[in-house]
Design a protein around this motif. Structure first.
Motif, PDB file in Angstrom:
ATOM      1  N   GLU A 116       0.959  -1.044  -0.052  1.00  0.00           N
ATOM      2  CA  GLU A 116      -0.008  -0.034  -0.131  1.00  0.00           C
ATOM      3  C   GLU A 116       0.845   1.247   0.148  1.00  0.00           C
ATOM      4  O   GLU A 116       1.845   1.300   0.701  1.00  0.00           O
ATOM      5  N   THR A 117       0.535   2.211  -0.688  1.00  0.00           N
ATOM      6  CA  THR A 117       1.228   3.489  -0.977  1.00  0.00           C
ATOM      7  C   THR A 117       0.202   4.616  -0.823  1.00  0.00           C
ATOM      8  O   THR A 117      -0.946   4.223  -1.046  1.00  0.00           O
ATOM      9  N   GLY A 118       0.669   5.700  -0.132  1.00  0.00           N
ATOM     10  CA  GLY A 118      -0.371   6.709  -0.598  1.00  0.00           C
ATOM     11  C   GLY A 118       0.422   8.189   0.111  1.00  0.00           C
ATOM     12  O   GLY A 118       1.428   8.057   0.391  1.00  0.00           O
ATOM     13  N   GLN A 119      -0.412   9.119   0.435  1.00  0.00           N
ATOM     14  CA  GLN A 119       0.147  10.538   0.784  1.00  0.00           C
ATOM     15  C   GLN A 119      -0.751  11.086   1.655  1.00  0.00           C
ATOM     16  O   GLN A 119      -1.977  10.947   1.525  1.00  0.00           O
ATOM     17  N   GLU A 120      -0.169  11.742   2.612  1.00  0.00           N
ATOM     18  CA  GLU A 120      -1.097  12.485   3.764  1.00  0.00           C
ATOM     19  C   GLU A 120      -0.947  14.223   3.732  1.00  0.00           C
ATOM     20  O   GLU A 120       0.450  14.180   3.506  1.00  0.00           O
ATOM     21  N   SER A 121      -1.665  14.784   3.900  1.00  0.00           N
ATOM     22  CA  SER A 121      -1.515  16.107   4.024  1.00  0.00           C
ATOM     23  C   SER A 121      -2.354  16.801   4.996  1.00  0.00           C
ATOM     24  O   SER A 121      -3.622  16.476   5.218  1.00  0.00           O
ATOM     25  N   GLY A 122      -1.844  17.774   5.529  1.00  0.00           N
ATOM     26  CA  GLY A 122      -2.888  18.464   6.556  1.00  0.00           C
ATOM     27  C   GLY A 122      -2.260  20.027   6.699  1.00  0.00           C
ATOM     28  O   GLY A 122      -1.305  20.450   6.220  1.00  0.00           O
ATOM     29  N   ALA A 168       4.503  11.222   2.585  1.00  0.00           N
ATOM     30  CA  ALA A 168       4.030  10.121   1.826  1.00  0.00           C
ATOM     31  C   ALA A 168       4.488   8.876   2.669  1.00  0.00           C
ATOM     32  O   ALA A 168       5.606   8.655   3.336  1.00  0.00           O
ATOM     33  N   PHE A 169       3.887   7.762   2.461  1.00  0.00           N
ATOM     34  CA  PHE A 169       4.121   6.370   3.057  1.00  0.00           C
ATOM     35  C   PHE A 169       3.900   5.295   2.109  1.00  0.00           C
ATOM     36  O   PHE A 169       3.498   5.403   0.989  1.00  0.00           O
ATOM     37  N   LEU A 191       8.263 -15.184   6.871  1.00  0.00           N
ATOM     38  CA  LEU A 191       7.542 -13.829   6.835  1.00  0.00           C
ATOM     39  C   LEU A 191       8.401 -12.802   7.420  1.00  0.00           C
ATOM     40  O   LEU A 191       8.957 -12.987   8.707  1.00  0.00           O
ATOM     41  N   SER A 192       8.520 -11.538   6.760  1.00  0.00           N
ATOM     42  CA  SER A 192       9.005 -10.561   7.319  1.00  0.00           C
ATOM     43  C   SER A 192       7.942  -9.116   6.851  1.00  0.00           C
ATOM     44  O   SER A 192       7.295  -9.285   6.004  1.00  0.00           O
ATOM     45  N   ILE A 193       8.220  -8.328   7.626  1.00  0.00           N
ATOM     46  CA  ILE A 193       7.309  -6.981   7.315  1.00  0.00           C
ATOM     47  C   ILE A 193       8.244  -6.040   7.081  1.00  0.00           C
ATOM     48  O   ILE A 193       9.020  -5.428   7.784  1.00  0.00           O
ATOM     49  N   ALA A 194       8.067  -5.273   5.985  1.00  0.00           N
ATOM     50  CA  ALA A 194       9.003  -4.126   5.819  1.00  0.00           C
ATOM     51  C   ALA A 194       8.108  -2.789   5.498  1.00  0.00           C
ATOM     52  O   ALA A 194       6.978  -2.902   4.902  1.00  0.00           O
ATOM     53  N   SER A 195       8.475  -1.786   5.950  1.00  0.00           N
ATOM     54  CA  SER A 195       7.727  -0.576   5.889  1.00  0.00           C
ATOM     55  C   SER A 195       8.731   0.837   5.855  1.00  0.00           C
ATOM     56  O   SER A 195       9.662   0.628   6.218  1.00  0.00           O
ATOM     57  N   SER A 196       8.165   1.791   5.203  1.00  0.00           N
ATOM     58  CA  SER A 196       9.374   2.926   5.121  1.00  0.00           C
ATOM     59  C   SER A 196       8.418   4.005   4.999  1.00  0.00           C
ATOM     60  O   SER A 196       7.172   4.126   4.938  1.00  0.00           O
TER      61      SER A 196
END
Length: 144
Positions: A22-28, A123-124, A139-144
């Protein structure tokens, strides 16, 4: 299909199967406004009357006299007058006088405006990696 189950993605070369990514972008934005205003008014008046004056005067007159009149040669006449004249005048005056006064006024106003404005964005990317290749633990989890 992999031995670990069915995932949305397909089998990649090298034995890695992506089941979730999943990718996305947040702004506030933050806008904060603070306003304060006020004022004060002062008025003072002070008046005073003071002073004193005293005066006195006195006058005394004292006169004595004698009047004698005589006519002779057979139409004799004799007259004698003694008199005393006394006069006393006195005058006293007292007065209070003087005036003093003062007035003052003060006026003050203030106004303050504080504004805070912040913008932020990010951005995530997040993913779950499943490895089926030799030497991988699984099994491994990768996030940035």
């Amino acid at each position: 299909m992999s031995e670990y189950g069915d995932f949305d993605g397909g089998q990649e070369p090298g034995g890695v199967d992506y089941g979730h990514f999943e990718t996305g972008q947040e702004s506030g934005a933050l806008d904060q406004l603070h306003q304060a205003s006020g004022g004060e008014r002062d008025y003072e008046s002070q008046f005073g009357v003071y002073g004193e004056d005293h005066s006195a005067a006195e006058s005394t007159d004292f006169q004595t006299g004698q009047h004698v009149e005589f006519e002779g040669a057979d139409g004799s006449r004799y007259e004698s007058t003694d008199f005393t004249n006394y006069s006393n005048d006195s005058q006293t005056s007292d007065s209070v006088f003087a005036a003093e006064g003062g007035e003052s006024a003060h006026s003050a106003d203030f106004s303050r405006l504080d504004a805070l404005q912040a913008r932020f964005g990010g951005a995530f990317a997040e993913g779950t990696q499943l490895s089926a290749g030799p030497g991988d633990s699984g099994l491994s989890i990768a996030s940035s």
